[in-house]
Scaffold this motif. Structure first.
Motif, PDB file in Angstrom:
ATOM      1  N   ASP A   1      18.554   3.557 -11.145  1.00  0.00           N
ATOM      2  CA  ASP A   1      19.449   3.731  -9.998  1.00  0.00           C
ATOM      3  C   ASP A   1      18.875   4.846  -9.133  1.00  0.00           C
ATOM      4  OD1 ASP A   1      21.592   4.681  -8.271  1.00  0.00           O
ATOM      5  OD2 ASP A   1      22.938   3.440  -9.469  1.00  0.00           O
ATOM      6  N   ASP A   2      18.240   4.462  -8.018  1.00  0.00           N
ATOM      7  CA  ASP A   2      17.595   5.453  -7.153  1.00  0.00           C
ATOM      8  C   ASP A   2      18.578   6.493  -6.638  1.00  0.00           C
ATOM      9  OD1 ASP A   2      15.133   4.301  -7.484  1.00  0.00           O
ATOM     10  OD2 ASP A   2      15.168   3.193  -5.586  1.00  0.00           O
ATOM     11  N   ALA A   3      19.814   6.056  -6.322  1.00  0.00           N
ATOM     12  CA  ALA A   3      20.807   6.983  -5.773  1.00  0.00           C
ATOM     13  C   ALA A   3      21.155   8.086  -6.760  1.00  0.00           C
ATOM     14  CB  ALA A   3      22.068   6.219  -5.366  1.00  0.00           C
ATOM     15  N   LEU A   4      21.029   7.785  -8.054  1.00  0.00           N
ATOM     16  CA  LEU A   4      21.335   8.771  -9.096  1.00  0.00           C
ATOM     17  C   LEU A   4      20.088   9.474  -9.601  1.00  0.00           C
ATOM     18  CD1 LEU A   4      23.919   6.701 -11.197  1.00  0.00           C
ATOM     19  CD2 LEU A   4      24.406   8.451  -9.474  1.00  0.00           C
ATOM     20  N   GLY A   5      18.919   9.082  -9.084  1.00  0.00           N
ATOM     21  CA  GLY A   5      17.678   9.692  -9.554  1.00  0.00           C
ATOM     22  C   GLY A   5      17.210   9.171 -10.899  1.00  0.00           C
ATOM     23  N   ASP A   6      17.576   7.929 -11.242  1.00  0.00           N
ATOM     24  CA  ASP A   6      17.154   7.313 -12.515  1.00  0.00           C
ATOM     25  C   ASP A   6      17.407   8.239 -13.701  1.00  0.00           C
ATOM     26  OD1 ASP A   6      16.243   5.152 -11.003  1.00  0.00           O
ATOM     27  OD2 ASP A   6      14.204   5.924 -10.881  1.00  0.00           O
ATOM     28  N   PRO A   7      18.690   8.499 -14.014  1.00  0.00           N
ATOM     29  CA  PRO A   7      18.995   9.491 -15.052  1.00  0.00           C
ATOM     30  C   PRO A   7      18.616   9.041 -16.461  1.00  0.00           C
ATOM     31  CG  PRO A   7      20.988   8.343 -14.377  1.00  0.00           C
ATOM     32  CD  PRO A   7      19.901   7.908 -13.434  1.00  0.00           C
ATOM     33  N   LEU A   8      18.270  10.018 -17.299  1.00  0.00           N
ATOM     34  CA  LEU A   8      18.024   9.794 -18.716  1.00  0.00           C
ATOM     35  C   LEU A   8      19.331   9.378 -19.386  1.00  0.00           C
ATOM     36  CD1 LEU A   8      16.037  10.247 -21.196  1.00  0.00           C
ATOM     37  CD2 LEU A   8      17.008  12.543 -21.314  1.00  0.00           C
ATOM     38  N   VAL A   9      19.276   8.307 -20.198  1.00  0.00           N
ATOM     39  CA  VAL A   9      20.469   7.835 -20.902  1.00  0.00           C
ATOM     40  C   VAL A   9      20.119   7.579 -22.366  1.00  0.00           C
ATOM     41  CG1 VAL A   9      21.571   6.824 -18.852  1.00  0.00           C
ATOM     42  CG2 VAL A   9      20.009   5.425 -20.222  1.00  0.00           C
ATOM     43  N   THR A  10      21.144   7.452 -23.177  1.00  0.00           N
ATOM     44  CA  THR A  10      20.970   7.200 -24.603  1.00  0.00           C
ATOM     45  C   THR A  10      21.337   5.751 -24.922  1.00  0.00           C
ATOM     46  OG1 THR A  10      23.257   7.740 -25.196  1.00  0.00           O
ATOM     47  CG2 THR A  10      21.689   9.582 -25.044  1.00  0.00           C
TER      48      THR A  10
ATOM     49  N   ASP B   1       0.819  -1.215   0.000  1.00  0.00           N
ATOM     50  CA  ASP B   1       0.000   0.000   0.000  1.00  0.00           C
ATOM     51  C   ASP B   1       0.855   1.268   0.000  1.00  0.00           C
ATOM     52  OD1 ASP B   1      -2.461  -1.220  -0.108  1.00  0.00           O
ATOM     53  OD2 ASP B   1      -2.765  -1.216   2.061  1.00  0.00           O
ATOM     54  N   ASP B   2       2.169   1.122  -0.009  1.00  0.00           N
ATOM     55  CA  ASP B   2       3.045   2.285   0.055  1.00  0.00           C
ATOM     56  C   ASP B   2       2.943   3.125  -1.215  1.00  0.00           C
ATOM     57  OD1 ASP B   2       5.526   1.606   2.353  1.00  0.00           O
ATOM     58  OD2 ASP B   2       4.081   0.078   1.777  1.00  0.00           O
ATOM     59  N   ALA B   3       2.920   4.432  -1.023  1.00  0.00           N
ATOM     60  CA  ALA B   3       3.002   5.385  -2.130  1.00  0.00           C
ATOM     61  C   ALA B   3       4.255   6.220  -1.933  1.00  0.00           C
ATOM     62  CB  ALA B   3       1.772   6.282  -2.161  1.00  0.00           C
ATOM     63  N   THR B   4       5.071   6.314  -2.973  1.00  0.00           N
ATOM     64  CA  THR B   4       6.303   7.096  -2.889  1.00  0.00           C
ATOM     65  C   THR B   4       6.408   8.014  -4.102  1.00  0.00           C
ATOM     66  OG1 THR B   4       7.621   5.422  -4.053  1.00  0.00           O
ATOM     67  CG2 THR B   4       7.494   5.240  -1.639  1.00  0.00           C
ATOM     68  N   ALA B   5       7.160   9.081  -3.919  1.00  0.00           N
ATOM     69  CA  ALA B   5       7.436  10.005  -5.024  1.00  0.00           C
ATOM     70  C   ALA B   5       8.796  10.643  -4.776  1.00  0.00           C
ATOM     71  CB  ALA B   5       6.355  11.076  -5.114  1.00  0.00           C
ATOM     72  N   TYR B   6       9.379  11.158  -5.869  1.00  0.00           N
ATOM     73  CA  TYR B   6      10.683  11.825  -5.789  1.00  0.00           C
ATOM     74  C   TYR B   6      11.713  10.900  -5.139  1.00  0.00           C
ATOM     75  CZ  TYR B   6       7.327  15.579  -6.447  1.00  0.00           C
ATOM     76  OH  TYR B   6       6.271  16.346  -6.900  1.00  0.00           O
ATOM     77  N   ASN B   7      11.799   9.661  -5.699  1.00  0.00           N
ATOM     78  CA  ASN B   7      12.736   8.658  -5.193  1.00  0.00           C
ATOM     79  C   ASN B   7      12.599   8.445  -3.690  1.00  0.00           C
ATOM     80  OD1 ASN B   7      14.037   7.730  -7.555  1.00  0.00           O
ATOM     81  ND2 ASN B   7      15.290   9.576  -7.629  1.00  0.00           N
ATOM     82  N   ALA B   8      11.338   8.301  -3.267  1.00  0.00           N
ATOM     83  CA  ALA B   8      10.963   7.963  -1.883  1.00  0.00           C
ATOM     84  C   ALA B   8      11.193   9.096  -0.892  1.00  0.00           C
ATOM     85  CB  ALA B   8      11.684   6.695  -1.422  1.00  0.00           C
ATOM     86  N   GLU B   9      11.483  10.315  -1.390  1.00  0.00           N
ATOM     87  CA  GLU B   9      11.570  11.447  -0.475  1.00  0.00           C
ATOM     88  C   GLU B   9      10.201  11.755   0.120  1.00  0.00           C
ATOM     89  OE1 GLU B   9      13.399  14.816  -2.302  1.00  0.00           O
ATOM     90  OE2 GLU B   9      15.180  13.699  -2.925  1.00  0.00           O
TER      91      GLU B   9
END
Length: 253
Positions: free
Chosen positions: A124-133, A30-38
């Motif tokens: 990668d949560d620690a990196l904020g799930d960065p956009l990659v090519t 039932d957990d809701a998270t946003a902004y990498n669990a902030e």
């Protein structure tokens, strides 16, 4: 159902060892998270709704020939899924400018895009799930070029299916993300849609009013998240159409 050995716990789900070789039990929290669990909260009934909605979408995809990890629902919070090796890339398909894309490119949110745009994000949560090519993905060995071609093909087929289903019930599919896994059958490997498809992983707007019916309700404090997900389930026929908003989910078997 008796508890099994825990394999992995994420922000919204737990994976347990399955009853048969090559299977896992996926449990929806039932957990809701946003902004990498902030931002975090527990929304009563959210896991039940996401389990049933993900079952609805995955079953539909399997029926039209898009392979997924979903096997069957076990109960109101758990489903049996195929074990697979998750590629560490989130594949995002965007039909309308919103969220990070709108900010990144300076496009007004809500602007229809000329064609579906596929983006990759490194998980990668620690990196904020960065956009990659694709260059990053190939260079670091996260997936081969053939894998990437197959991932795009899967994502666009999912987009076609979801867009049609949502439009039919008055909902605009703004964007969504999927995870893809490598499933092995002997020496044969194929890529399949894994994880979940639910309002947690999609942006869904009412076509007439623009009302948000997805996790942005929680991210941006736009109202009651359970009510939004319940509305999606009601329109799709996953729960009774006369169910009162604000009540605990009573879902159709």
């Amino acid at each position: 159902m008796a508890r099994r050995n825990k394999i992995y716990e994420g922000k919204a789900k737990i994976l347990y060892e399955g009853p048969e070789p090559g299977t896992l039990v996926q449990y929806f929290k039932d957990d809701a998270t946003a902004y990498n669990a902030e931002k975090h909260d527990v929304i009563d009934g959210k896991g039940v709704l996401n389990n049933r909605l993900s079952e609805f979408f995955m079953t539909g995809l399997n029926a039209v020939g898009v392979p997924t990890h979903f096997i069957r629902r076990l109960n109101m919070r758990e489903q049996l899924v195929r074990a697979c090796e998750i590629i560490p890339i989130e594949v995002v398909v965007r039909n309308v400018a919103a969220g990070s894309m709108a900010k990144r490119l300076g496009i007004e949110e809500g602007t229809p895009l000329p064609r579906p745009i596929v983006e990759y994000y490194y998980k990668d949560d620690a990196l904020g799930d960065p956009l990659v090519t694709e260059e990053h993905i190939a260079a670091f060995g996260w997936a081969s070029q053939q894998d990437m071609d197959d991932m795009v093909s899967l994502a666009l087929r999912v987009n076609d299916f979801l867009s049609g289903v949502m439009t039919a019930v008055g909902i605009r599919l703004v964007d969504f993300k999927i995870e893809v896994g490598r499933h092995y059958e002997g020496d044969f490997q194929r890529l399949i849609v894994a994880d979940e498809i639910s309002p947690d992983s999609c942006r869904l707007w009412d076509i007439q009013t623009g009302q948000r019916l997805d996790k942005d309700v929680f991210r941006k404090d736009l109202g009651n998240l359970s009510d939004a997900y319940t509305e999606v389930a009601r329109r799709l026929g996953v729960m009774p159409k006369n169910a009162a908003a604000g009540t605990k989910p009573h879902l159709i078997n």
